[in-house]
Design an enzyme around this catalytic site. Structure first.
Site, PDB file in Angstrom:
ATOM      1  CB  CYS A 180      17.281  71.876  23.310  1.00 45.50           C
ATOM      2  SG  CYS A 180      16.772  71.733  25.032  1.00 45.50           S
ATOM      3  CG  HIS A 235      16.179  52.056  38.397  1.00 45.65           C
ATOM      4  ND1 HIS A 235      16.478  52.615  39.617  1.00 45.65           N
ATOM      5  CD2 HIS A 235      16.935  50.932  38.307  1.00 45.65           C
ATOM      6  CE1 HIS A 235      17.381  51.874  40.231  1.00 45.65           C
ATOM      7  NE2 HIS A 235      17.678  50.857  39.450  1.00 45.65           N
TER       8      HIS A 235
END
Length: 145
Positions: free
Chosen positions: A65, A98
């Protein structure tokens, strides 16, 4: 890989460029829209993208966006999605290593095409490290863990 991509009106040009880039790289790409720069609401496309990833129709998602913020919030409403807003390759790598992110979000007004491609490359090349990160990632979708 099967990758779904969606945007709002502010990122339709970046979406088209990244879609073509992914196809050139040999990926199967589902473009969830929009097709024009006519004004649309980013939550509608974020929810659609999240659904496709959550259902396993696509392995990964690309959410775009103007800033990347709104659509990433929409995607993250789905507990099966871990959408990371990134603006450079190292954060894209860490999102996979992670956080086991399955959706990458970027802002078309903040990230140029070349940087977006570099982020996408880093994201798709990344592998979840597991280990100490595993229980943390589980808590993202299952808060009672």
């Amino acid at each position: 890989m099967r990758i779904a991509i969606a945007s709002d009106h502010a990122a339709v040009d970046l979406k088209a460029a990244l879609r073509e880039y992914l196809i050139e790289q040999g990926h199967e790409v589902a473009d969830l829209g929009p097709d024009t720069a006519d004004r649309v609401d980013y939550p509608d496309f974020g929810y659609k993208l999240a659904s496709v990833v959550a259902e396993g129709i696509a392995e990964f998602g690309v959410a775009l966006c103007g800033s990347g913020i709104g659509i990433s919030i929409a995607v993250n409403r789905n507990p099966a999605c871990r959408c990371a807003l990134v603006c450079e390759p190292y954060s894209a790598t860490l999102a996979r290593e992670h956080n086991d992110a399955n959706v990458i979000a970027m802002g078309a007004r903040l990230t140029g095409e070349d940087m977006a491609k570099a982020c996408l490359d880093a994201f798709l090349a990344g592998q979840f490290a597991g280990g100490r990160h595993g229980p943390r990632v589980d808590k993202l979708s299952h808060p009672s863990c």
